[in-house]
Design a protein around this motif. Structure first.
Motif, PDB file in Angstrom:
ATOM      1  N   ASN A  39       0.887  -1.280   0.014  1.00 39.33           N
ATOM      2  CA  ASN A  39      -0.088  -0.045  -0.030  1.00 39.33           C
ATOM      3  C   ASN A  39       0.792   1.392  -0.053  1.00 39.33           C
ATOM      4  OD1 ASN A  39      -2.707   0.599  -0.596  1.00 39.33           O
ATOM      5  ND2 ASN A  39      -3.378   0.393   1.584  1.00 39.33           N
ATOM      6  N   LYS A  40       1.933   1.247  -0.656  1.00 37.94           N
ATOM      7  CA  LYS A  40       2.789   2.355  -0.704  1.00 37.94           C
ATOM      8  C   LYS A  40       2.759   3.084  -2.154  1.00 37.94           C
ATOM      9  CE  LYS A  40       4.822   1.869   3.375  1.00 37.94           C
ATOM     10  NZ  LYS A  40       4.562   2.851   4.489  1.00 37.94           N
ATOM     11  N   THR A  41       2.027   2.877  -3.044  1.00 35.92           N
ATOM     12  CA  THR A  41       1.839   2.973  -4.445  1.00 35.92           C
ATOM     13  C   THR A  41       2.100   4.597  -4.464  1.00 35.92           C
ATOM     14  OG1 THR A  41       0.919   1.171  -5.035  1.00 35.92           O
ATOM     15  CG2 THR A  41       0.827   2.847  -6.620  1.00 35.92           C
ATOM     16  N   ARG A  42       2.789   5.113  -5.402  1.00 37.37           N
ATOM     17  CA  ARG A  42       2.838   6.548  -5.733  1.00 37.37           C
ATOM     18  C   ARG A  42       1.613   6.852  -6.214  1.00 37.37           C
ATOM     19  NH1 ARG A  42       7.044   8.862  -9.794  1.00 37.37           N
ATOM     20  NH2 ARG A  42       6.365   6.995 -10.807  1.00 37.37           N
ATOM     21  N   GLY A  43       0.870   7.887  -5.771  1.00 38.55           N
ATOM     22  CA  GLY A  43      -0.366   8.674  -6.328  1.00 38.55           C
ATOM     23  C   GLY A  43      -1.760   7.973  -5.805  1.00 38.55           C
ATOM     24  N   ALA A  44      -1.736   7.041  -4.822  1.00 32.21           N
ATOM     25  CA  ALA A  44      -2.753   6.408  -4.292  1.00 32.21           C
ATOM     26  C   ALA A  44      -3.402   7.331  -3.411  1.00 32.21           C
ATOM     27  CB  ALA A  44      -2.324   5.051  -3.635  1.00 32.21           C
ATOM     28  N   LYS A  45      -2.844   7.948  -2.575  1.00 33.24           N
ATOM     29  CA  LYS A  45      -3.503   8.980  -1.678  1.00 33.24           C
ATOM     30  C   LYS A  45      -4.085  10.074  -2.496  1.00 33.24           C
ATOM     31  CE  LYS A  45      -0.871   7.878   2.342  1.00 33.24           C
ATOM     32  NZ  LYS A  45       0.354   8.433   3.438  1.00 33.24           N
ATOM     33  N   ASP A  46      -3.553  10.442  -3.327  1.00 31.38           N
ATOM     34  CA  ASP A  46      -4.200  11.483  -4.133  1.00 31.38           C
ATOM     35  C   ASP A  46      -5.502  11.372  -4.815  1.00 31.38           C
ATOM     36  OD1 ASP A  46      -1.935  13.381  -3.547  1.00 31.38           O
ATOM     37  OD2 ASP A  46      -1.143  12.789  -5.561  1.00 31.38           O
ATOM     38  N   MET A  47      -5.498   9.935  -5.163  1.00 32.29           N
ATOM     39  CA  MET A  47      -6.976   9.546  -5.836  1.00 32.29           C
ATOM     40  C   MET A  47      -7.661   9.005  -4.762  1.00 32.29           C
ATOM     41  SD  MET A  47      -5.764   8.305  -9.623  1.00 32.29           S
ATOM     42  CE  MET A  47      -4.659   7.044  -9.087  1.00 32.29           C
ATOM     43  N   ALA A  48      -7.371   8.794  -3.456  1.00 27.69           N
ATOM     44  CA  ALA A  48      -8.124   8.077  -2.697  1.00 27.69           C
ATOM     45  C   ALA A  48      -8.395   6.812  -3.003  1.00 27.69           C
ATOM     46  CB  ALA A  48      -9.539   9.020  -2.276  1.00 27.69           C
ATOM     47  N   SER A  49      -7.605   6.152  -3.290  1.00 25.16           N
ATOM     48  CA  SER A  49      -7.659   4.768  -3.589  1.00 25.16           C
ATOM     49  C   SER A  49      -7.894   3.911  -2.465  1.00 25.16           C
ATOM     50  CB  SER A  49      -6.297   4.143  -4.060  1.00 25.16           C
ATOM     51  OG  SER A  49      -6.593   2.898  -4.623  1.00 25.16           O
ATOM     52  N   SER A  50      -9.177   2.995  -2.955  1.00 18.42           N
ATOM     53  CA  SER A  50      -9.888   2.147  -1.820  1.00 18.42           C
ATOM     54  C   SER A  50      -9.121   0.899  -1.675  1.00 18.42           C
ATOM     55  CB  SER A  50     -11.353   2.172  -1.972  1.00 18.42           C
ATOM     56  OG  SER A  50     -11.596   1.528  -3.088  1.00 18.42           O
ATOM     57  N   GLY A  51      -8.282   0.376  -2.634  1.00 16.08           N
ATOM     58  CA  GLY A  51      -7.971  -0.779  -2.723  1.00 16.08           C
ATOM     59  C   GLY A  51      -6.819  -0.815  -2.981  1.00 16.08           C
ATOM     60  N   GLY A  53      -3.056  -0.425  -4.911  1.00 18.35           N
ATOM     61  CA  GLY A  53      -2.622   0.349  -5.952  1.00 18.35           C
ATOM     62  C   GLY A  53      -3.302   1.653  -5.966  1.00 18.35           C
ATOM     63  N   ALA A  54      -3.132   2.204  -7.153  1.00 20.78           N
ATOM     64  CA  ALA A  54      -3.599   3.459  -7.487  1.00 20.78           C
ATOM     65  C   ALA A  54      -4.799   3.394  -8.431  1.00 20.78           C
ATOM     66  CB  ALA A  54      -2.451   4.665  -8.023  1.00 20.78           C
ATOM     67  N   THR A  55      -5.695   2.190  -8.279  1.00 20.34           N
ATOM     68  CA  THR A  55      -6.610   2.160  -9.182  1.00 20.34           C
ATOM     69  C   THR A  55      -7.975   3.097  -8.619  1.00 20.34           C
ATOM     70  OG1 THR A  55      -5.873  -0.016  -9.994  1.00 20.34           O
ATOM     71  CG2 THR A  55      -8.500   0.742 -10.155  1.00 20.34           C
ATOM     72  N   MET A  56      -8.595   3.931  -9.336  1.00 13.93           N
ATOM     73  CA  MET A  56      -9.515   4.472  -8.801  1.00 13.93           C
ATOM     74  C   MET A  56     -11.033   3.770  -9.200  1.00 13.93           C
ATOM     75  SD  MET A  56     -11.223   8.158 -10.149  1.00 13.93           S
ATOM     76  CE  MET A  56      -9.943   9.063  -9.467  1.00 13.93           C
ATOM     77  N   GLN A  57     -11.817   3.681  -7.870  1.00 12.07           N
ATOM     78  CA  GLN A  57     -13.028   2.806  -8.140  1.00 12.07           C
ATOM     79  C   GLN A  57     -13.992   4.000  -8.814  1.00 12.07           C
ATOM     80  OE1 GLN A  57     -13.016  -0.193  -7.222  1.00 12.07           O
ATOM     81  NE2 GLN A  57     -10.754   0.309  -6.647  1.00 12.07           N
ATOM     82  N   PHE A  58     -14.267   3.808 -10.199  1.00 15.67           N
ATOM     83  CA  PHE A  58     -14.915   4.760 -11.014  1.00 15.67           C
ATOM     84  C   PHE A  58     -16.366   5.118 -10.652  1.00 15.67           C
ATOM     85  CE2 PHE A  58     -17.552   5.756 -14.829  1.00 15.67           C
ATOM     86  CZ  PHE A  58     -17.074   7.094 -14.877  1.00 15.67           C
ATOM     87  N   PRO A  59     -17.309   4.442 -10.725  1.00 14.53           N
ATOM     88  CA  PRO A  59     -18.532   5.085 -10.587  1.00 14.53           C
ATOM     89  C   PRO A  59     -18.889   5.769  -9.189  1.00 14.53           C
ATOM     90  CG  PRO A  59     -18.961   2.610 -11.141  1.00 14.53           C
ATOM     91  CD  PRO A  59     -17.581   3.009 -10.738  1.00 14.53           C
ATOM     92  N   GLU A  60     -18.088   5.249  -7.882  1.00 15.67           N
ATOM     93  CA  GLU A  60     -18.224   5.849  -6.907  1.00 15.67           C
ATOM     94  C   GLU A  60     -17.229   7.072  -6.816  1.00 15.67           C
ATOM     95  OE1 GLU A  60     -17.320   2.524  -6.925  1.00 15.67           O
ATOM     96  OE2 GLU A  60     -19.480   2.258  -6.750  1.00 15.67           O
ATOM     97  N   GLN A  61     -16.171   7.018  -7.124  1.00 10.48           N
ATOM     98  CA  GLN A  61     -15.129   7.980  -7.465  1.00 10.48           C
ATOM     99  C   GLN A  61     -14.900   8.747  -8.740  1.00 10.48           C
ATOM    100  OE1 GLN A  61     -11.499   6.032  -5.829  1.00 10.48           O
ATOM    101  NE2 GLN A  61     -12.060   5.894  -3.768  1.00 10.48           N
ATOM    102  N   LYS A  62     -14.677  10.013  -8.852  1.00 12.89           N
ATOM    103  CA  LYS A  62     -14.487  10.400 -10.106  1.00 12.89           C
ATOM    104  C   LYS A  62     -13.305  11.519 -10.082  1.00 12.89           C
ATOM    105  CE  LYS A  62     -19.457  10.393 -11.472  1.00 12.89           C
ATOM    106  NZ  LYS A  62     -19.592   9.312 -10.728  1.00 12.89           N
ATOM    107  N   TRP A  63     -12.951  11.999 -11.355  1.00 12.55           N
ATOM    108  CA  TRP A  63     -11.777  12.611 -11.443  1.00 12.55           C
ATOM    109  C   TRP A  63     -12.085  14.148 -11.486  1.00 12.55           C
ATOM    110  CZ3 TRP A  63      -6.988  11.215 -11.789  1.00 12.55           C
ATOM    111  CH2 TRP A  63      -6.851   9.670 -12.326  1.00 12.55           C
ATOM    112  N   ASP A  64     -13.307  14.532 -10.844  1.00 14.14           N
ATOM    113  CA  ASP A  64     -13.598  16.103 -10.617  1.00 14.14           C
ATOM    114  C   ASP A  64     -12.749  16.724 -10.045  1.00 14.14           C
ATOM    115  OD1 ASP A  64     -15.789  15.375 -12.273  1.00 14.14           O
ATOM    116  OD2 ASP A  64     -17.179  15.260 -10.500  1.00 14.14           O
ATOM    117  N   GLU A  65     -12.249  16.568  -8.924  1.00 16.17           N
ATOM    118  CA  GLU A  65     -11.304  17.294  -7.781  1.00 16.17           C
ATOM    119  C   GLU A  65      -9.920  17.137  -8.645  1.00 16.17           C
ATOM    120  OE1 GLU A  65     -11.816  13.332  -6.038  1.00 16.17           O
ATOM    121  OE2 GLU A  65     -13.189  15.101  -6.706  1.00 16.17           O
ATOM    122  N   HIS A  66      -9.429  16.259  -9.176  1.00 13.46           N
ATOM    123  CA  HIS A  66      -8.188  16.187  -9.903  1.00 13.46           C
ATOM    124  C   HIS A  66      -8.238  16.657 -11.319  1.00 13.46           C
ATOM    125  CE1 HIS A  66      -7.430  13.660  -6.367  1.00 13.46           C
ATOM    126  NE2 HIS A  66      -8.400  13.050  -6.857  1.00 13.46           N
TER     127      HIS A  66
END
Length: 188
Positions: A39-51, A53-66
């Motif tokens: 759980n030390k992937t670069r960029g995971a905290k910025d995207m609020a990754s729930s799992g 790596g840095a994979t965004m959970q799309f329907p629940e999380q969106k790119w709007d603030e990024h």
């Protein structure tokens, strides 16, 4: 002017089979996989990754603030504060559009209208979103500031007909825009 011939370097056996590059790529991949499991992937905290790596959970999380400030999304038509159309059907956006995604049919403004000094308004205005490349040229060329590229990136439809936005739909997603509009300027 003298011509200089450059001789290609001779490759050894490992370089010919890309062995070194394959091994190096394998170790880089393993380094990222281990960091992901820890759980030390670069960029995971910025995207609020729930799992992992840095994979965004799309329907629940969106790119709007990024979204960066310079992002160009879906084009839309806007009205002024008094709900008047800003577009004067000059067709510059239609002519400059590289993929020819915009189609405008100009219409006349009735002479009994208080704003009859304006020559035209669009009778029909369509943008084919399957053809649009979001280049922003339509926004740049518009003399009346009637078309804007919004930060909207979720454009979907069940068939091609739903992806052709007509004038009504473009005004719905565009909304109002406050500011000077040359078309309604009394001094013009």
């Amino acid at each position: 002017m003298a011509v200089i011939k450059v001789k290609r370097p001779e490759l050894n056996a490992g370089e010919k089979f890309y062995l070194g590059a394959i091994v190096k790529g394998f170790f880089i991949t393993m380094k990222h996989a281990v960091a992901s499991l820890r759980n030390k992937t670069r960029g995971a905290k910025d995207m609020a990754s729930s799992g992992l790596g840095a994979t965004m959970q799309f329907p629940e999380q969106k790119w709007d603030e990024h979204m960066p400030e310079y992002y160009r999304g879906a084009p839309a038509l806007v009205t002024d504060e008094q709900d008047r159309e800003r577009c004067v059907s000059c067709q510059l956006c239609e002519f400059i559009c590289p993929p020819k995604a915009i189609a405008i049919t100009p219409g006349e403004i009735p002479s009994d209208d208080p704003w009859a000094k304006v020559e035209k308004r669009p009778k029909e205005f369509e943008i084919d979103m399957t053809r649009c490349i979001y280049c922003g040229m339509c926004e740049e060329v518009c003399p009346e500031q009637a078309i804007y590229l919004r930060k909207d990136y979720l454009i979907s439809g069940l068939n091609r007909a739903e992806m052709v936005h007509d004038k009504k739909r473009l005004y719905e997603i565009g909304g109002k825009r406050v500011g000077l509009v040359n078309k309604w300027n009394e001094l013009k």
